[in-house]
Write a protein that holds these residues in place. Structure first.
Motif, mmCIF file in Angstrom:
data_model
loop_
_atom_site.group_PDB
_atom_site.id
_atom_site.type_symbol
_atom_site.label_atom_id
_atom_site.label_comp_id
_atom_site.label_asym_id
_atom_site.label_seq_id
_atom_site.Cartn_x
_atom_site.Cartn_y
_atom_site.Cartn_z
ATOM 1 N N SER A 121 0.698 -1.188 -0.207
ATOM 2 C CA SER A 121 0.149 0.153 0.255
ATOM 3 C C SER A 121 1.313 1.732 -0.049
ATOM 4 C CB SER A 121 -0.541 0.198 1.581
ATOM 5 O OG SER A 121 -0.177 0.074 2.565
ATOM 6 N N VAL A 122 1.608 1.201 0.650
ATOM 7 C CA VAL A 122 2.844 2.062 0.819
ATOM 8 C C VAL A 122 3.283 2.746 -0.487
ATOM 9 C CG1 VAL A 122 4.599 2.961 1.969
ATOM 10 C CG2 VAL A 122 2.990 2.271 3.250
ATOM 11 N N LYS A 123 4.107 1.479 -1.448
ATOM 12 C CA LYS A 123 4.795 1.388 -2.598
ATOM 13 C C LYS A 123 3.807 2.003 -3.869
ATOM 14 C CE LYS A 123 7.709 -2.627 -2.072
ATOM 15 N NZ LYS A 123 7.838 -4.420 -2.572
ATOM 16 N N GLN A 124 2.630 1.542 -3.144
ATOM 17 C CA GLN A 124 1.489 1.632 -4.378
ATOM 18 C C GLN A 124 0.741 3.611 -4.401
ATOM 19 O OE1 GLN A 124 -1.911 -0.598 -3.720
ATOM 20 N NE2 GLN A 124 -1.632 -2.124 -4.266
ATOM 21 N N ASP A 125 0.965 4.104 -2.753
ATOM 22 C CA ASP A 125 0.422 5.342 -2.937
ATOM 23 C C ASP A 125 1.963 6.370 -3.207
ATOM 24 O OD1 ASP A 125 -0.763 7.618 -1.489
ATOM 25 O OD2 ASP A 125 0.710 7.776 0.079
ATOM 26 N N ILE A 126 3.350 5.688 -3.552
ATOM 27 C CA ILE A 126 4.717 6.007 -3.227
ATOM 28 C C ILE A 126 4.854 7.259 -5.121
ATOM 29 C CG2 ILE A 126 6.883 6.470 -3.747
ATOM 30 C CD1 ILE A 126 7.482 4.850 -1.392
ATOM 31 N N ILE A 127 4.382 5.040 -5.695
ATOM 32 C CA ILE A 127 4.020 5.048 -7.894
ATOM 33 C C ILE A 127 2.880 6.421 -7.722
ATOM 34 C CG2 ILE A 127 3.447 4.031 -8.929
ATOM 35 C CD1 ILE A 127 4.831 1.953 -8.061
ATOM 36 N N ALA A 128 1.949 6.133 -6.996
ATOM 37 C CA ALA A 128 1.024 7.203 -7.456
ATOM 38 C C ALA A 128 0.984 8.417 -7.048
ATOM 39 C CB ALA A 128 -0.881 7.099 -6.545
ATOM 40 N N LEU A 130 4.306 9.795 -7.564
ATOM 41 C CA LEU A 130 5.222 10.360 -8.681
ATOM 42 C C LEU A 130 4.904 9.929 -9.632
ATOM 43 C CD1 LEU A 130 7.874 7.687 -7.011
ATOM 44 C CD2 LEU A 130 8.260 10.766 -7.685
ATOM 45 N N HIS A 131 4.221 10.077 -9.772
ATOM 46 C CA HIS A 131 2.896 9.811 -11.541
ATOM 47 C C HIS A 131 2.168 10.760 -11.614
ATOM 48 C CE1 HIS A 131 2.997 5.757 -13.742
ATOM 49 N NE2 HIS A 131 3.092 5.513 -12.514
ATOM 50 N N GLU A 132 1.652 11.558 -10.259
ATOM 51 C CA GLU A 132 1.060 12.963 -10.959
ATOM 52 C C GLU A 132 2.123 14.044 -11.108
ATOM 53 O OE1 GLU A 132 -0.496 13.640 -6.674
ATOM 54 O OE2 GLU A 132 -1.805 12.458 -6.637
ATOM 55 N N GLN A 133 3.534 13.885 -10.167
ATOM 56 C CA GLN A 133 4.748 14.934 -10.452
ATOM 57 C C GLN A 133 4.725 14.115 -12.080
ATOM 58 O OE1 GLN A 133 5.661 17.146 -8.440
ATOM 59 N NE2 GLN A 133 4.015 16.539 -7.459
ATOM 60 N N ALA A 134 4.538 13.634 -12.654
ATOM 61 C CA ALA A 134 4.943 12.605 -13.906
ATOM 62 C C ALA A 134 4.118 13.688 -15.100
ATOM 63 C CB ALA A 134 5.164 11.634 -14.106
ATOM 64 N N GLU A 135 2.523 13.575 -14.450
ATOM 65 C CA GLU A 135 1.607 13.798 -15.609
ATOM 66 C C GLU A 135 1.953 15.397 -15.606
ATOM 67 O OE1 GLU A 135 -0.391 12.268 -17.732
ATOM 68 O OE2 GLU A 135 0.418 10.885 -16.684
ATOM 69 N N ALA A 136 2.605 16.124 -14.284
ATOM 70 C CA ALA A 136 3.026 17.741 -14.195
ATOM 71 C C ALA A 136 4.228 18.040 -15.678
ATOM 72 C CB ALA A 136 2.900 18.162 -12.911
ATOM 73 N N ASN A 137 4.785 16.548 -15.524
ATOM 74 C CA ASN A 137 6.067 16.772 -16.322
ATOM 75 C C ASN A 137 5.958 16.853 -18.172
ATOM 76 O OD1 ASN A 137 7.698 19.104 -14.730
ATOM 77 N ND2 ASN A 137 7.644 17.381 -13.557
ATOM 78 N N LEU A 138 5.199 16.018 -19.010
ATOM 79 C CA LEU A 138 4.676 15.573 -19.845
ATOM 80 C C LEU A 138 5.610 16.395 -20.806
ATOM 81 C CD1 LEU A 138 1.442 13.660 -19.833
ATOM 82 C CD2 LEU A 138 4.072 12.621 -20.159
ATOM 83 N N GLY A 139 6.172 16.193 -21.265
ATOM 84 C CA GLY A 139 6.834 16.718 -22.633
ATOM 85 C C GLY A 139 8.447 17.622 -22.339
ATOM 86 N N THR A 140 8.615 17.038 -21.442
ATOM 87 C CA THR A 140 9.772 17.796 -20.660
ATOM 88 C C THR A 140 10.729 16.106 -19.958
ATOM 89 O OG1 THR A 140 8.806 18.221 -17.972
ATOM 90 C CG2 THR A 140 9.560 20.095 -20.505
ATOM 91 N N ALA A 141 12.266 16.181 -19.850
ATOM 92 C CA ALA A 141 13.038 15.952 -19.177
ATOM 93 C C ALA A 141 12.060 15.626 -17.893
ATOM 94 C CB ALA A 141 14.218 15.736 -19.701
ATOM 95 N N MET A 142 11.820 14.702 -17.154
ATOM 96 C CA MET A 142 11.469 14.557 -16.293
ATOM 97 C C MET A 142 12.234 13.874 -15.002
ATOM 98 S SD MET A 142 8.081 12.816 -16.754
ATOM 99 C CE MET A 142 7.372 13.069 -17.752
ATOM 100 N N VAL A 143 13.549 12.667 -14.964
ATOM 101 C CA VAL A 143 13.561 11.172 -14.380
ATOM 102 C C VAL A 143 14.504 12.462 -12.880
ATOM 103 C CG1 VAL A 143 15.116 9.999 -14.062
ATOM 104 C CG2 VAL A 143 14.056 9.972 -16.234
#
Length: 186
Positions: free
Chosen positions: A75-82, A84-97
């Motif tokens: 559950s903690v892993k899923q929360d962290i991934i969720a 991070l996915h929010e952050q990734a969606e906010a940075n789509l189209g740019t280098a984000m790693v």
């Protein structure tokens, strides 16, 4: 600029930024790991990010499936991934790693606030085996090799439980002094 050109530029940037950083590991030219937190920290985790073919137009693949993370509940892993996915969606189209790794480092406490270490049966059995093996090694070291005649003498001195009587190796002070005293007189 094509997706491949952007990935190449980001790869070079990541290599130069994290050069010498023991927390960063390049698994391949499109897959990276970053350890968030110190090695002894129970709230540390290993974050793995890999690029799909259309990255950065598509979000990267984010994983916490490394063996390092076995003590973290799903559950903690899923929360962290969720998050991070929010952050990734906010940075789509740019280098984000780099952005994702740094965001995870800055928010480690918040991400791991619900973390309760998972103690697996494997860990417990390994601990018990280690204790048992250390105990048996200690017992083996204490055992002496005795000859047959020494064993017979020892058996004659022991009681019904195989223990020597209290004081079996004590020195009789009076006999000892009388023996040494008679030698001194001569």
């Amino acid at each position: 600029m094509t997706a491949n050109e952007e990935q190449t530029m980001e790869l070079e940037a990541l290599r130069s930024i994290y050069e010498g950083d023991e927390c960063f590991k390049e698994l391949s030219s499109a897959s990276f790991q970053y350890r968030v937190g110190n090695l002894g920290d129970p709230k540390a985790f290993l974050l793995e990010i890999s690029w799909p073919e259309m990255y950065p137009e598509l979000p990267p693949n984010i994983s916490l499936n490394a063996f390092f993370n076995n003590s973290i509940s799903s559950s903690v892993k899923q929360d962290i991934i969720a998050k991070l996915h929010e952050q990734a969606e906010a940075n789509l189209g740019t280098a984000m790693v780099y952005t994702l790794f740094e965001w995870a480092k800055e928010n480690q406490e918040e991400l791991m606030e619900n973390h309760q270490p998972v103690v697996s049966a494997v860990t417990l059995s390994m601990t018990e085996n280690t204790v048992t093996s250390h105990t048996s090694v200690a017992k083996k070291k204490k055992k002496e090799q005795l000859s047959k005649s020494q064993k017979k003498k020892l058996a004659d001195k022991t009681d019904n439980r195989g223990e020597l009587p209290r004081g079996w190796n004590w020195v009789d002070v009076i006999k000892h002094l009388s023996k040494t005293g008679s030698k001194d007189e001569e």
